[in-house]
Design an enzyme around this catalytic site. Structure first.
Site, PDB file in Angstrom:
ATOM      1  N   GLU A  32       0.850  -1.194   0.000  1.00 30.21           N
ATOM      2  CA  GLU A  32       0.000   0.000   0.000  1.00 30.21           C
ATOM      3  C   GLU A  32       0.881   1.237   0.000  1.00 30.21           C
ATOM      4  OE1 GLU A  32      -2.658   0.592   3.336  1.00 30.21           O
ATOM      5  OE2 GLU A  32      -3.982   1.791   2.113  1.00 30.21           O
ATOM      6  N   ALA A  51       1.768  -1.039  10.899  1.00 33.56           N
ATOM      7  CA  ALA A  51       1.299  -2.379  10.570  1.00 33.56           C
ATOM      8  C   ALA A  51       0.525  -2.273   9.265  1.00 33.56           C
ATOM      9  CB  ALA A  51       0.388  -2.919  11.675  1.00 33.56           C
ATOM     10  N   GLU A 110      -2.625  -4.183   6.764  1.00 32.95           N
ATOM     11  CA  GLU A 110      -3.762  -5.103   6.805  1.00 32.95           C
ATOM     12  C   GLU A 110      -3.834  -6.072   5.632  1.00 32.95           C
ATOM     13  OE1 GLU A 110      -3.914  -1.755   6.300  1.00 32.95           O
ATOM     14  OE2 GLU A 110      -5.525  -1.210   4.929  1.00 32.95           O
ATOM     15  N   GLU A 145      -5.883  -3.423  12.472  1.00 35.08           N
ATOM     16  CA  GLU A 145      -5.641  -4.189  11.241  1.00 35.08           C
ATOM     17  C   GLU A 145      -6.732  -5.228  11.018  1.00 35.08           C
ATOM     18  OE1 GLU A 145      -3.532  -2.807   9.441  1.00 35.08           O
ATOM     19  OE2 GLU A 145      -2.694  -1.581  11.049  1.00 35.08           O
ATOM     20  N   HIS A 170      -9.843  -3.908   9.488  1.00 36.25           N
ATOM     21  CA  HIS A 170      -9.711  -3.741   8.034  1.00 36.25           C
ATOM     22  C   HIS A 170     -10.041  -5.016   7.262  1.00 36.25           C
ATOM     23  CE1 HIS A 170      -8.058   0.225   7.406  1.00 36.25           C
ATOM     24  NE2 HIS A 170      -6.944   0.026   8.085  1.00 36.25           N
ATOM     25  N   GLU A 206      -9.230   4.304   6.775  1.00 30.67           N
ATOM     26  CA  GLU A 206      -8.393   4.451   7.973  1.00 30.67           C
ATOM     27  C   GLU A 206      -9.166   5.013   9.158  1.00 30.67           C
ATOM     28  OE1 GLU A 206      -5.927   2.934   8.224  1.00 30.67           O
ATOM     29  OE2 GLU A 206      -5.125   2.655   6.221  1.00 30.67           O
TER      30      GLU A 206
HETATM   31 ZN   LIG Z   1      -5.328   1.202   8.733  1.00 34.44          ZN
END
Ligand SMILES: [Zn+2]
Length: 885
Positions: free
Chosen positions: A150, A287, A289, A323, A326, A345
């Site tokens: 990402e 972190a 996802e 995470e 998500h 987010e």
């Molecule tokens: Zn996130």
């Protein structure tokens, strides 16, 4: 990374005649990738093949998709009838990050398969397919190959349609050394010796659900996994660098709880076939996802609860929850384009707290959220703030969205909406939205419309006023008509101190919000009647400049923003404020008391109130018992401490001790069996503030004793506080000791405590040593930017850090992950001293931060606010403290 382009007028994305240079041409879409990768960890390279099943809308001899920093050696197309079409040209274009294939004849409409063979490099920039290293228990360096895709770095690992709306299934095969661990998003199907690569195994994974490219992950290296825990049919594991298995139990507990919590809340089973939580030694973000294969910084996953503070545990819990939230909101249902990243987010941040609150109700997660909300207010009060959502043309435009306004303000407005509508009603809207859009892509408005349908409230109109304009209102509260009418007035909140220069280099972005902006404020207020002694609350939508409400009975006090769930500040008429302060401990909840203190501090920065006013208010909170309220009070006192020196500073220390010592004595200086987790945390916070801000001699002595006791000490909160107290007054011997303790640390949290505290030492030579250390291999590039940020906030030597960063500007920019530079520079907000502040403004006249120009503009404007605060308050506060008033 491509150069950031100025944002153009809103493009007509839905008009097929408009060619958007940042989006792949339509007509050909991927359905399933059959991807095989052969990484060479020692040579830091990889080769790969991919067979991508395509849906071709109409016959075409050219196909374009994304590829970057790859060598594409060959390609061909096969058709269902057994036909094969050869490629005649392969054009790689660095600028557009694409590869264009031209074929000898048109590919017929319908299904076809594109075959590619390619090679690439395992880079050390923590993006795409990259190398991470760690030193094992025997002192040997070990290498891991891992991914971070990402927003748009999947194209660095394989040619692909690297846009979130191009969802497809992924069947991954990794060909790895026989002694290495390998994993990807889906469950392992088989592991067999490779015929083509002797000494290696071919590890095949199941097909994923259809999903976006940015969620794909593969990881290879000397890793180990815990035994799987069965969570209602989903095998859950923690994966970690060899030797760290004893730090995994907590993450398994959180993960199992949280998977059940979300499946229940969303009303949809977990969409993957397994779930691995993976600790990666080098990681640019916190972190990520990736479906079924979530990656983390080690410090956010591996933990020993016995030696960890509540704040550190909370961090781990939140990030795991974030995470996993998500997996549904983001992975199962995904934004159509990058303008929607904020909702992804913001919602995950909201849900992380929702899950943490369920996991540990005694942590009062929504009270702690007050601190994050304050940080969002702090940026959103600036004229250089931005609307939460804005038009995004190039993916690079969306890079600026990964900031506090997206995560914290976004979560705060979602929470405000949820509390106004009711938790069950709001959840029903979320469930309807997710099940209607599962495996698909959405726009932000689809969510509002789903909640609007579920509740009948004007959700889209309310949320548009918070999402599409920057800033937030302050609500003036007064009683008129002999106390029988409540008058609420809204206006945009702003800090004082825009010096009229250093205005952000505006590149044609949308104006944030005009000064006469209006919000549709979902407002909740409570009151205590003088008659029946009853506390009642009411909800009202304040969507005009002023609203008068008749009160049924006279009130003893009246509080706006009940339970602190609204994203607005409140300014009371003096009598109303005095009544609230008088009843704060008896009648208000912790988050409501927090809001009172926080709004007064904001008033100081806005020039509405003086530093003196804040000090007086703080001293009225001597009986306070809540962790977050104390943290807010201490934050304000820390800011005041930066404004005064000499005798006045001594006087301030004295007043700090008078305020904090009784609070610490009430708790006692050692843990009691009946302590709650928040009380233990509060003890650490008070102890640390007394030792640093209050310069308390007893605390200094005790901090050294506690540090020497180390792991034998009864309480992690006191140990962590002692690290910071000793650093604040530390000597060269302490510095050497801290470096040794950092290197010998047995948990990521302990390592980070000692490393971070190196930035707080008072001796300029030690600050210089720390700065030099920050660009050596002793400090991981994922940690160094945070360390330099802290050094910039060193009260007495932040200027040394500033001159180091400017001297080393090229090193800083090439060595550290690109997303970390703007975060590092957050530290400049503290550089308000007259000797250094002008230098900061001058430097950025001809130095840029391409990945964070908006965030840099905010740091600079916030620095101006601090410069103005010093100019306005330092002299008066000094005089007042010296006079002992
Ligand atoms: Zn996130």
């Amino acid at each position: 990374m491509s150069e950031r382009e100025p944002i153009q007028p809103e493009p007509a994305f839905d008009d097929p005649s408009v060619v958007d240079p940042y989006r792949l041409p339509g007509g050909v879409s991927p359905v399933r990738y059959d991807l095989t990768l052969v990484p060479d960890l020692i040579a830091a390279s990889f080769s790969g093949t991919c067979a991508t099943a395509l849906e071709v809308a109409s016959a075409t001899a050219t196909v374009s998709c994304n590829a970057l920093e790859l060598e594409v050696d060959t390609a061909w197309v096969t058709t269902p009838g057994g036909g094969r079409i050869e490629v005649t040209k392969i054009d790689l274009d660095e600028e557009s990050e694409r590869v264009a294939f031209t074929f000898a004849e048109p590919i017929p409409a319908g299904r076809a398969t594109l075959h590619t063979e390619f090679r690439g490099v395992l880079n050390d920039k923590l993006r795409g397919f990259y190398r991470s290293t760690f030193t094992d228990a025997d002192g040997a360096e070990q290498v891991i190959a891992t991914t971070q895709f990402e927003a748009t770095d999947a194209r660095r690992a394989f040619p692909c349609w690297d846009e979130p709306a191009h969802k497809a299934a992924f069947a991954v095969t990794l060909v790895v050394d026989a002694d290495l661990f390998a994993m990807s998003n889906a469950a392992e199907v088989s592991r067999t010796p490779s015929a083509a690569h002797p000494g290696r195994d071919e590890v095949r994974f199941a097909d994923t659900m259809v999903m976006s490219t940015y969620l794909v992950a593969f990881i290879v290296g000397p890793l180990e996994a815990t035994d799987p825990v069965d969570v209602d049919g989903t095998p859950l594991r923690v994966v970690y660098p060899r030797g760290k298995g004893h730090l995994t139990d907590y993450a398994l507990d959180v993960g199992a709880f949280c998977l059940r919590h979300f499946a229940d809340y969303y009303g949809i089973p977990y969409p993957g076939d397994k779930l691995d939580l993976v600790a990666v030694p080098d990681f640019a973000f916190g972190a990520m996802e990736n479906l079924g294969c979530v990656t983390f910084r080690e410090i956010l996953l591996l933990v020993d609860p016995a030696t960890t503070t509540q704040a550190e545990l909370l961090n781990v819990t939140d990030v795991i929850n974030h995470e996993l939230a998500h997996m549904w909101f983001g992975d199962l249902v995904t934004m159509k384009w990058w303008n929607g990243i904020w909702l992804n987010e913001a919602f995950a941040t909201f849900m992380e707290m929702h899950a943490t609150d369920a996991f540990r109700p005694e942590w009062d997660r929504w009270v702690t959220f007050g601190l994050a909300r304050t940080a969002a207010f702090d940026t959103d009060a600036l004229s250089s703030t931005r609307p939460i959502e804005y038009p995004v043309v190039s993916p690079a435009d969306a890079e600026g969205m990964f900031d506090i306004l997206t995560y914290e303000k976004g979560a705060a407005v979602v929470r405000m909406l949820e509390q106004f509508l009711g938790e069950d009603e709001f959840r029903d809207g979320i469930r309807a939205y997710l099940s209607a859009n599962a495996y698909g892509n959405t726009e932000t408005t689809d969510l509002w419309d789903a909640i609007e349908d579920a509740t009948g409230e004007p959700v889209r109109r309310i949320m548009d006023s918070w999402i599409l304009q920057g800033g937030f209102p302050i609500i003036d509260v007064d009683l008129v008509n002999d106390g029988r009418t409540l008058r609420l007035t809204q206006e945009r909140f702003a800090y004082a101190g825009d010096l009229g220069e250093g205005e952000p280099a505006d590149d044609g972005e949308e104006p944030t919000a005009p000064d006469d902006a209006l919000w549709a404020v979902p407002l909740i207020f409570s009151q205590r009647s003088t008659v029946g002694d009853l506390v009642t609350f009411e909800k009202v939508l304040l969507d005009q400049p002023t609203l008068d409400l008749d009160l049924v009975e006279p009130v003893e006090w009246l509080l706006v923003n009940t339970e602190g769930t609204g994203f607005y500040r409140v300014r009371y008429a003096p009598g109303l404020l005095a009544a609230l302060v008088a009843h704060a401990q008896s009648d208000l909840s912790p988050i409501e008391r927090y809001g009172l203190v926080d709004d007064v501090w904001a008033g100081v920065l806005a020039g509405d109130q003086s530093a003196h006013d804040f000090l007086v208010l703080a001293e009225a909170f001597g009986a306070e018992t809540d962790l977050s309220v104390w943290q807010r009070i201490i934050g304000g006192l820390n800011a005041l401490d930066r404004l005064v020196d000499g005798e006045a500073r001594e006087a301030l220390r004295h007043r700090v001790r008078d305020l904090l010592r009784p609070a610490l004595d009430r708790l006692g200086d050692t843990p009691r069996p009946e302590d709650t987790d928040r009380e233990r945390a509060l003890r650490g916070v008070l102890f640390e503030a007394l030792g640093t801000l209050g310069h308390d001699a007893d605390v200094h002595a005790r901090a050294r004793v506690l540090l020497d006791a180390g792991a034998l000490s009864p309480d992690p909160a006191l140990v962590a506080a002692s690290v910071n107290v000793v650093a604040a007054w530390g000597t060269e011997a302490d510095f050497d000791d801290f470096v040794a303790r950092m290197k010998a640390a047995t948990t990521p949290q302990e390592e980070q405590r000692y490393l971070g505290a190196l930035a707080d030492f008072p001796d300029p030579d030690l600050v210089r040593r720390l700065l030099a250390l920050s660009i050596t291999d002793d400090v991981r590039t994922q940690n160094a930017p945070l360390l330099l940020r802290r050094a910039l906030t060193n009260r007495d030597h932040g200027d040394l850090a500033w001159f180091f960063v400017t001297d080393q500007w090229d090193t800083v920019n090439t060595r550290f992950p690109s997303n970390s530079i703007a975060r590092l520079l957050e530290g400049i907000r503290s550089l308000s001293a007259p000797a250094v502040a002008p230098e900061v403004f001058v430097f950025f006249e001809d130095h840029e931060v391409p990945q964070g120009d908006k965030i840099l503009a905010q740091h600079l404007e916030r620095l101006e606010v601090n410069v103005a605060l010093r100019a306005r308050e330092a002299e008066a506060l000094t005089a007042e403290l010296r006079a002992g008033r």
